[in-house]
Design an enzyme around this catalytic site. Structure first.
Site: not given
Ligand code: SAH
Length: 379
Positions: A198, A214, A236-237, A323
């Protein structure tokens, strides 16, 4: 095991003496009756998770010394004195010699997540050990393992506080503030492992239009704003994640106009981004949780990256991650390579990213290296 790999697969067991219950400590011997190690027994493909290769009794002092050793490393990393960052991983399972145990530290509250019945059964000892080792630093311990323990084991397990109670849930990372919901948020509440990645976004953000896909609670977005981005879209979803993202924006950049957050499906959203962005972050959830979903997962990575490559503006920067533990660094890179080729863009690798030092990898357990990332320059 002679090379200190801490897992014994069920298929490798020739004979069992006695009838160990799930979570029991068992000794493992070679064909020639040599002692190899002691670990937690569990029904499943990983039958034993080794906690020691020495012939010792894993009693309370044993666990306390493991916790102490984990804390000593975090002190080496400066987390005992860091005034800018008070969220870090205190115990990283095999990486800290404690397979099946994850502990994240949130500004005084430790959140424990067990993945093995053995660790679940000794949770009170672990709490006691952490209290002794961390002393006044530790204000509360929240146990959060309902979703990570094998659901078939009858454990009467409930999430809740094992010490102290709910307190301040605001944490700081590189001086940025985050509200963390460890009681009902994903994982232990925050993706601690992306801290350094980040931070790297900050360096590339100047004057860019950023998509944080995401985004969860918005992590990458704040660094982008800190770095002087022109605009930031967080997607995000999960509606709850987006609510927390908005709350965190207010906390760090009150009245900020550059930021917008959307609840949307990532695959859909990426279809129509056209040339809106010149910095894109793709940090999807683990597409492969098991080996048998690997091909599907690789397709998923290929698809989202292709969409990003096809539409990102010329001179754009793509931060892309996986991940999934079962997706190796090479397989991930191949998927991203294919995506670049399909999109027909000229792409250079600027950084190859991984997990930070508070998520150490046990050299004998390469599977522990789960986070992979590439920073790419797209001409
Ligand atoms: N980048 C973030 C962590 C991401 S974790 C950080 O730095 O904190 C992955 C994320 O993807 C989760 O929040 C989850 O809600 C989201 N997610 C899962 N499937 C998804 C989809 N199909 N579309 C959008 N978001 C999704």
């Amino acid at each position: 095991m002679k090379r200190f790999h801490p897992w014994v697969f069920s298929g490798a067991i020739k004979k069992m003496y006695g009838e160990p219950a799930e979570g029991d400590l068992v000794n493992v011997y070679s064909n020639k009756d040599e002692f190899l190690g002691t670990g937690h027994y569990q029904i499943g493909s990983i039958a034993v998770r080794i906690v020691t290769f020495e012939d010792v009794n894993p009693d309370y002092d044993f666990w306390k010394s493991k916790v102490q050793s984990a804390w000593n490393l975090r002190k080496q990393l400066g987390f005992d004195k860091n005034l800018q960052t008070n969220v870090f991983r205190l115990i990283h399972a095999e990486g800290d010699g404690m397979p099946g145990l994850i502990v994240d530290f949130y500004n005084g509250t430790a959140v424990i997540q067990t993945h093995s019945v053995g660790m679940h059964l000794i949770r009170e000892q672990l709490v006691q050990a952490m209290r002794e080792v961390l002393a006044v630093r530790l204000k509360a311990v929240f146990y959060k393992s309902e979703k990570t323990l094998p659901f078939k084991a009858d454990l009467e397990n409930e999430d809740g506080y094992l010490f102290g109670n709910h307190s301040e849930n605001e944490v700081m990372e590189y001086g940025l503030h985050f509200k963390v919901d460890w009681e009902s948020g994903q994982k232990t509440g925050f993706f601690v492992d992306q801290r350094e990645n980040r931070k790297l976004v900050e360096r590339y953000a100047k004057d860019r239009d950023v998509l944080n896909m995401f985004c969860y609670t918005g992590g990458f977005s704040f660094y982008a704003m800190q770095g002087g981005s022109k605009s930031v879209h967080s997607v995000d979803s999960s509606g709850k994640a987006i609510d927390l993202t908005r709350e965190n924006v207010e906390l760090n950049f009150p009245g900020e106009k550059r930021h917008e957050a959307f609840v949307a499906d990532g695959f859909e959203y990426l279809k129509e981004i056209q040339d809106k962005y010149d910095l894109i972050i793709l940090d999807p959830p683990a597409f492969a949780k098991h080996r048998n979903t690997l091909p599907q997962a690789l397709k998923g990575y290929k698809r989202i990256n292709t969409r990003a490559f096809e539409q990102i503006r010329s001179g754009g920067i793509l931060f892309t991650f996986s991940c999934s533990q079962v997706v190796s660094k090479d397989r991930f890179r191949e998927a991203v390579f294919s995506a670049a080729a399909i999109a027909g863009r000229n792409v250079r690798i600027l950084h190859q990213l991984s997990q930070p030092a508070d998520h150490p990898v046990n050299i004998y357990h390469p599977e522990g290296e789960y986070l992979k990332g590439l920073v790419l320059y797209v001409e």
